[in-house]
Design an enzyme around this catalytic site. Structure first.
Site, PDB file in Angstrom:
ATOM      1  N   ASP A  25     -33.306 -33.596   1.415  1.00  0.00           N
ATOM      2  CA  ASP A  25     -33.632 -32.532   2.346  1.00  0.00           C
ATOM      3  C   ASP A  25     -33.666 -31.234   1.536  1.00  0.00           C
ATOM      4  O   ASP A  25     -33.205 -31.195   0.386  1.00  0.00           O
ATOM      5  CB  ASP A  25     -32.560 -32.476   3.438  1.00  0.00           C
ATOM      6  N   ASP A  27     -33.364 -27.259   2.943  1.00  0.00           N
ATOM      7  CA  ASP A  27     -32.438 -26.203   3.364  1.00  0.00           C
ATOM      8  C   ASP A  27     -31.031 -26.749   3.572  1.00  0.00           C
ATOM      9  O   ASP A  27     -30.823 -27.704   4.320  1.00  0.00           O
ATOM     10  CB  ASP A  27     -32.916 -25.557   4.661  1.00  0.00           C
TER      11      ASP A  27
END
Length: 231
Positions: A25, A27
Site C-alpha cells: 500500500d 499512504d
C-alpha cells in the site's frame, strides 16, 4: 491511521515462508501523506457542510470515489469531486515523507518482484511517491484500475496478475483494516506497518513499526523472505 481505530492483539512473528512478490500500500505504509491528505479533505468536507472532525477519519485506506459515494450527498457527482480533490492533492505535497527505512528497503528488492497497490488516483500517487523520494515500481495499481476498491480483493489481485505471480505467493504490506481485509480476501498474507497509528490496530497479522529493522533474504529458489536485521 487515526485515533478512532480499535485496539489490537499482540503482534505476531514475521511470516516464515518465502514469497514470489511483495505488494505495498502507499499512504501510511511506505510514505506518510496524512497531513496533506487531511488538509485537502478537510477543506472539501467543510465546503459541503460536513462535520469535518467526524468525517476526516473515514477517508483512510479507501478510494476517494467510494468515500464520497457512500455519503449519498444530493447533487454531488463523486467522479467530478474526486477529480477536484486529486488536483488539490497534487498541488499540496508539503509534509509528505517516506516511512523510516522504506526507500532503502524498496531499493533492495529485485526489480519486477514488488508493486504498489494504492487507493489513490494514479496522478496523485505518482506525485506523492516523487515528493517522498520513493522509487517508482514497474507495477503501480491505482484507484482507477479496478471497479471495486479495498476492502474488495480486486486491487491486490490485479497487482499479482500484473507481476505474473499467484496471489497466494504475495506478501502484502498495509496500514489499514480496509487494506488488510482486501489482502485477506485475495488470499494473501499481510504485515501491518504501525508507525502512523495513534492507537494499535485490531488485527492478528504480524506488525512492524517501520522498515529500519527489516531486510529481505532471497531463498535458493528465488523466493523473497522477510527477516529482521541481525536475526
Amino acid at each position: 491511521m487515526t485515533s478512532n481505530d480499535p485496539p489490537s492483539t499482540s503482534p505476531r512473528a514475521l511470516p516464515a515462508r518465502a514469497y514470489a512478490a511483495f505488494l505495498f500500500d502507499m499512504d501510511g505504509t511506505i510514505l506518510t501523506s496524512i497531513k496533506a491528505a487531511e488538509r485537502v479533505w478537510s477543506a472539501w468536507a467543510a465546503g459541503h457542510g460536513l462535520d469535518v472532525a467526524a468525517f476526516v477519519p473515514t477517508i483512510h485506506g479507501k478510494r476517494g470515489v467510494d468515500t464520497i459515494r457512500n455519503l449519498n450527498l444530493p447533487g454531488v457527482d463523486p467522479a467530478a469531486e474526486v477529480l477536484r480533490i486529486m488536483l488539490a492533492g497534487i498541488e499540496d505535497v508539503a509534509d509528505i515523507e517516506g516511512i523510516r527505512g522504506a526507500a532503502a528497503f524498496l531499493a533492495s528488492l529485485p526489480a519486477g518482484r514488488w508493486a504498489i497497490v494504492t487507493s489513490a488516483p494514479r496522478r496523485l500517487a505518482e506525485a506523492r511517491i516523487a515528493a517522498a523520494g520513493m522509487p517508482l515500481p514497474a507495477v503501480l495499481v491505482a484507484a482507477e484500475d479496478v471497479a471495486r476498491g479495498k476492502p474488495a480483493p480486486d486491487p491486490f489481485l490485479l497487482g499479482a496478475q500484473k507481476l505474473g505471480v499467484a496471489s497466494a505467493d504475495c506478501l502484502v504490506f498495509e496500514d489499514t483494516l480496509a487494506g488488510l481485509q482486501s489482502a485477506a480476501a485475495a488470499g494473501m498474507d499481510s504485515v501491518v506497518v504501525t508507525t502512523t497509528h495513534a492507537h494499535p490496530l485490531a488485527t492478528d497479522v504480524a506488525a512492524v513499526l517501520d522498515y529500519e529493522d527489516l531486510r529481505t533474504e532471497v531463498a535458493p529458489d528465488g523466493g523473497l523472505r522477510l527477516a529482521r536485521r541481525g536475526a
